[in-house]
Design a protein around this motif. Structure first.
Motif, PDB file in Angstrom:
ATOM      1  N   ARG A 125       0.816  -1.214   0.000  1.00  6.44           N
ATOM      2  CA  ARG A 125       0.000   0.000   0.000  1.00  6.44           C
ATOM      3  C   ARG A 125       0.852   1.268   0.000  1.00  6.44           C
ATOM      4  O   ARG A 125       0.581   2.210  -0.742  1.00  6.44           O
ATOM      5  CB  ARG A 125      -0.940   0.011   1.211  1.00  6.44           C
ATOM      6  CG  ARG A 125      -1.737   1.329   1.334  1.00  6.44           C
ATOM      7  CD  ARG A 125      -2.586   1.400   2.581  1.00  6.44           C
ATOM      8  NE  ARG A 125      -3.837   0.680   2.402  1.00  6.44           N
ATOM      9  CZ  ARG A 125      -4.121  -0.486   2.968  1.00  6.44           C
ATOM     10  NH1 ARG A 125      -3.208  -1.073   3.743  1.00  6.44           N
ATOM     11  NH2 ARG A 125      -5.274  -1.072   2.773  1.00  6.44           N
ATOM     12  N   ASP A 155       0.463   3.673  -3.142  1.00 12.77           N
ATOM     13  CA  ASP A 155      -0.287   4.913  -2.954  1.00 12.77           C
ATOM     14  C   ASP A 155       0.598   6.155  -2.973  1.00 12.77           C
ATOM     15  O   ASP A 155       0.097   7.262  -3.191  1.00 12.77           O
ATOM     16  CB  ASP A 155      -1.113   4.858  -1.663  1.00 12.77           C
ATOM     17  CG  ASP A 155      -2.446   4.152  -1.883  1.00 12.77           C
ATOM     18  OD1 ASP A 155      -2.798   3.883  -3.045  1.00 12.77           O
ATOM     19  OD2 ASP A 155      -3.144   3.869  -0.889  1.00 12.77           O
ATOM     20  N   HIS A 180      -1.972   8.111  -4.854  1.00 14.00           N
ATOM     21  CA  HIS A 180      -2.750   9.084  -4.075  1.00 14.00           C
ATOM     22  C   HIS A 180      -2.706  10.495  -4.659  1.00 14.00           C
ATOM     23  O   HIS A 180      -3.748  11.178  -4.688  1.00 14.00           O
ATOM     24  CB  HIS A 180      -2.279   9.093  -2.620  1.00 14.00           C
ATOM     25  CG  HIS A 180      -3.053  10.044  -1.761  1.00 14.00           C
ATOM     26  ND1 HIS A 180      -4.346   9.796  -1.335  1.00 14.00           N
ATOM     27  CD2 HIS A 180      -2.727  11.270  -1.264  1.00 14.00           C
ATOM     28  CE1 HIS A 180      -4.777  10.809  -0.620  1.00 14.00           C
ATOM     29  NE2 HIS A 180      -3.816  11.712  -0.555  1.00 14.00           N
ATOM     30  N   SER A 214      -6.349   3.630  -6.630  1.00  6.74           N
ATOM     31  CA  SER A 214      -5.837   3.519  -5.267  1.00  6.74           C
ATOM     32  C   SER A 214      -5.554   2.060  -4.926  1.00  6.74           C
ATOM     33  O   SER A 214      -6.161   1.135  -5.488  1.00  6.74           O
ATOM     34  CB  SER A 214      -6.840   4.086  -4.263  1.00  6.74           C
ATOM     35  OG  SER A 214      -7.986   3.255  -4.173  1.00  6.74           O
TER      36      SER A 214
END
Length: 381
Positions: free
Chosen positions: A16, A20, A24, A32
């Motif tokens: 993640r 991201d 993001h 995402s």
């Protein structure tokens, strides 16, 4: 700087934080980590379903991730919304093997967004070019027929065309916010007949119903249970194969609730219909909908008019209501171009597809112009 490209058969292998860091900053909910991971972990986009993750990560000499690309090894063309079935059929009739193919896209999501994601400390064009070349190299190494990148941004589309991919254009219907403060401001921009029609549709659709827009902690598992029933009913009647599992909705509900607007209609306290939207930085994206009762105009109310009201309240610039649907024009959603790009390894297929696309693009542009001129509900000046 020295770059390396790694290929991953699960987004969790990239992680993640690294993913991201690139995704993001785009503000796009669909690229995402949480959305793409939910597709995989829920059993919705897996090799068993014909979606084999082959995500690319561009790394520096210290193994830091500079860019990523969502990429899948596809065993069919379902759930893509850019239709190449005729290409596959023609190639296979001629003795070729079209599947598997590589697809750079978000599963089951016909929404324009970035497909080559870069860390904000890097140069976007450099990372994009490296990822494009990495995907093309993977076509060769895997021995697959083709690479397809669906619903990229226009800048990415142009860059892929420069890299030799075949550019394709299609049409979607998008509502754009002209600095409206209220829904009535939007209605005031329409012709008198359309204003009257929309007011009547909304009145009829909402009669005896309680319509709520749920987001964040207000979305409960009971709401997802109800929505999944709606989703399955729509899929059974229209497609024959709903793509998303029940677990998918719980996962995005847990990790993305603040980026979801779930519109629900209740009769006497019982949910009868719903529409699922995802909230981007500057757009609302309509995705699935379904209903257990046949209520006139309820589809328009939940999917189009409630979305416009929500976008106005949030100050969002547009609503993207998904693929297809010329009927959206009368509700204020005007035709807009969407893009894809295609690399086909075998010249025997690539050349006729290129000729076809050379004719299709101007036809799409002409169709958009004609629909806007002849069907637009907005006042003429």
């Amino acid at each position: 700087m020295t770059f390396t490209l790694t290929v991953h058969d699960a987004i969790a292998d990239i992680g993640r934080e690294a993913w991201d860091a690139c995704a993001h900053p785009t503000g796009d909910p669909f690229v995402s980590y949480d959305f793409l991971h939910a597709c995989e972990a829920s059993g919705s986009a897996t090799p068993q379903q014909g979606w084999g993750p082959r995500h690319l990560a561009l790394r520096d000499e210290n193994d830091a991730v500079l860019g990523v690309m969502p990429l899948y090894l596809k065993g069919h063309s379902q759930g893509e919304y850019v239709f190449d079935h005729s290409w596959a059929d023609a190639y296979q009739r001629a003795g070729g093997r079209y599947y598997p193919k590589l697809l750079g896209a978000v599963p089951f999501t016909p929404a324009t967004g970035p497909r080559f994601l870069h860390h904000p400390d890097t140069d976007a064009a450099t990372v994009r070019q490296a990822l494009i070349q990495g995907a093309l190299t993977l076509v060769e190494r895997l021995g697959v027929s083709s690479l397809h990148v669906n619903f990229p941004t226009e800048a990415e589309w142009s860059a892929m065309a420069e890299a030799g991919l075949l550019p394709r254009q299609d049409i979607q219907y998008i509502w754009r916010n002209a600095d409206h403060q209220t829904f009535d401001d939007f209605l005031a921009a329409l012709s008198s007949n359309r204003r009257k029609t929309i007011r009547r549709e909304r009145r009829d659709a909402r009669a005896d119903l309680d319509i709520r827009v749920l987001t964040g902690a207000d979305i409960l598992e009971d709401h997802w249970d109800a929505f999944f029933r709606f989703y399955m009913d729509t899929g059974d009647r229209k497609w024959g194969r709903p793509y998303l599992t029940r677990a998918f909705f719980s996962m995005v509900g847990e990790t993305m609730a603040d980026r979801i607007a779930l519109v629900m209609a209740f009769r006497d306290g019982a949910p009868i219909a719903g529409a699922l939207n995802f909230i981007g930085r500057d757009a609302l994206y309509g995705r699935q909908w379904g209903a257990l009762e046949d209520v006139p105009f309820l589809h328009f109310e939940l999917c189009y008019y409630q979305a416009i009201e929500f976008a106005i309240a949030r100050g969002l610039s547009r609503v993207e209501a998904g693929a297809q649907g010329e009927h959206k024009i009368a509700r204020g959603y005007l035709p807009s171009p969407v893009y894809s790009a295609h690399f086909i390894a075998d010249p025997a297929l690539r050349e006729p597809v290129a000729r076809y696309l050379d004719g299709e693009r101007p036809a799409m542009a002409a169709e958009m112009a004609a629909m806007t001129e002849n069907l637009s509900p907005y006042k003429t000046t």
